[in-house]
Design a protein around this motif. Structure first.
Motif: not given
Ligand code: ZLV
Ligand code: CA
Ligand code: ZN
Length: 388
Positions: A140-141, A270, A99, A309
């Motif tokens: 944002h993560h 997305d 990731d 994506y």
């Protein structure tokens, strides 16, 4: 012929840097920074840059990055060497896995997209723009000392920190298909930021596995931030009608109750139909209607990107949303250059390519109107605890 004029007394600033687009996460990785090149191609083909103040962004400084991230994490991010992603390896700061791979120029990439969001926020603070745009941001993560879900530095948190220097209350809205967990957590304990994320939620079956309706912030007498996290968990296949109704209803309630003095809208693409990772059926028009609604509130607005994506759909959405920001939506004719590589991505499109229906595998809508109404009543109850 396009006739793009700047409305008097209304300024949109566009913050970008072509350096950002050149980074590669690796061939199999769904995050493709070149989608920004595609978006820029459309924006410029329509001549929209003429209606904005355009800025080439600069990398964020160490001090600016430390407004949220730990020094140890930033040092590691800066020195991390390119490795073959290995999920079984002992992980440092969640870096170097599939990731969040370590790729060439990683720190430069992170500093650049963050510098653009910080600059954009400062334009709003100084009343130098009414809407500021950074399509390369919206990651944002990212956590204080941890990378997560393709995000390494949380430019949104850094931008909100800037806004809080001038603005008493900031409303954060997140229409990415994933839960905006990093931003939510960063402002867990303040009542000066109200966070609202709309996302697909299916327990641990959909990343990041959080964001149920009852997740409203740590609830204790001492925490002013209690109840200041709003989550809208949805199921597969939601379309424009339900999505836009929900968005306007909930954002309308939040604005009335919280009275924000600035709004940050994360426009993760997305949530569009046909996205490689997403599960929704939102069209470019429905996605854009969220931007139109926020603009109509007349509150300083920061627009950032995020996920997305299926690159040509991302480019359509963000070009369309740029046109909404400058107020020329529906009035533009594309002049897509014959000789550029962009053309092959949009070859089926003639006039208003951004507004054509997105074709993708049809996704059955699993969201009942009853469920949608239940979400609204639950949030209505929650907002009773939010003071203005
Ligand atoms: O759009 O990943 O599901 C903002 C954003 O919100 C996961 N990751 C993690 C958690 C354990 N798994 C498995 C690791 C997968 C590694 C490779 C992919 C490779 C190819 C295609 C899709 C994925 C993928 N990874 C799909 N979903 C994930 C999520 C992370 C989603 C991040 C969304 C970021 C920019
Ligand atoms: Ca979201
Ligand atoms: Zn996402």
């Amino acid at each position: 012929e396009n006739d793009i004029t700047r409305p008097k007394g209304y300024t949109v600033s566009w913050h970008s840097n072509p350096e950002i687009e050149k980074h590669h996460f690796g061939h199999a990785h769904p995050m493709k920074p070149w989608r920004l090149t595609l978006a820029k191609g459309l924006i410029m083909a329509y001549g929209m840059h003429a209606a904005m103040d355009t800025y080439v962004s600069r990398p964020a400084t160490k001090e600016e990055l430390e407004d949220f991230h730990s020094e140890e994490y930033l040092d590691y991010l800066k020195s991390a060497l390119v490795t073959v992603p290995d999920d079984n390896e002992i992980k440092d700061f969640n870096l170097g896995n599939t990731d969040c791979p370590i790729f060439e120029g990683l720190f430069n990439y992170c500093s650049m997209y963050s510098g653009a969001s910080i600059d954009a926020a400062r334009k709003l603070c100084n009343n130098e723009s009414d809407i500021a745009i950074n399509w390369s941001g919206g990651l944002h993560h990212a956590k204080k000392a941890e990378a997560s879900g393709f995000c390494y530095v949380n430019d949104i948190v850094l931008a909100i920190v800037q806004l809080l220097r001038k603005h008493p209350r900031v409303l954060y809205i997140d229409i990415d298909v994933h839960h905006g967990d990093g931003v939510e957590e960063a402002f867990w304990s303040t009542d000066r930021v109200l966070t609202l994320s709309i996302h697909k939620y299916d327990g641990m079956n959909f990343f990041p596995g959080t964001g149920d309706l009852d997740r409203t912030g740590p609830d204790s007498e001492e925490n002013p931030g209690a109840h200041h996290a709003i989550n809208v968990p949805l199921s597969d296949g939601i379309g424009d009608q339900q999505y836009v109704w929900l968005f306007k209803t909930i954002v309308g309630m939040c604005v009335q109750r919280f009275q924000p003095t600035a709004i940050v809208l994360q426009c993760g693409a997305d949530s569009l139909a046909g996205d490689r990772l997403g599960r929704f059926n939102v069209q470019v028009q429905g996605h854009g209607a969220c931007v139109t609604y926020c603009k109509s509130l007349g509150i300083p607005l920061l627009l950032v990107g995020g996920g997305g994506y299926t690159p040509r759909n991302v480019a359509r959405a963000w070009a369309h949303e740029t046109s909404i920001a400058i107020g020329c939506d529906g009035k533009l004719n594309p002049i897509i250059p014959q000789h550029t590589p962009y053309r092959s991505h949009f070859r089926h499109e003639t006039i208003f390519p951004t507004l054509e229906e997105i074709l993708g595998d049809p996704r059955g809508n699993k969201n009942t109107d009853k469920k949608i109404r239940e979400i609204v009543s639950s949030i209505t109850e929650q907002l009773r605890f939010v003071n203005n």
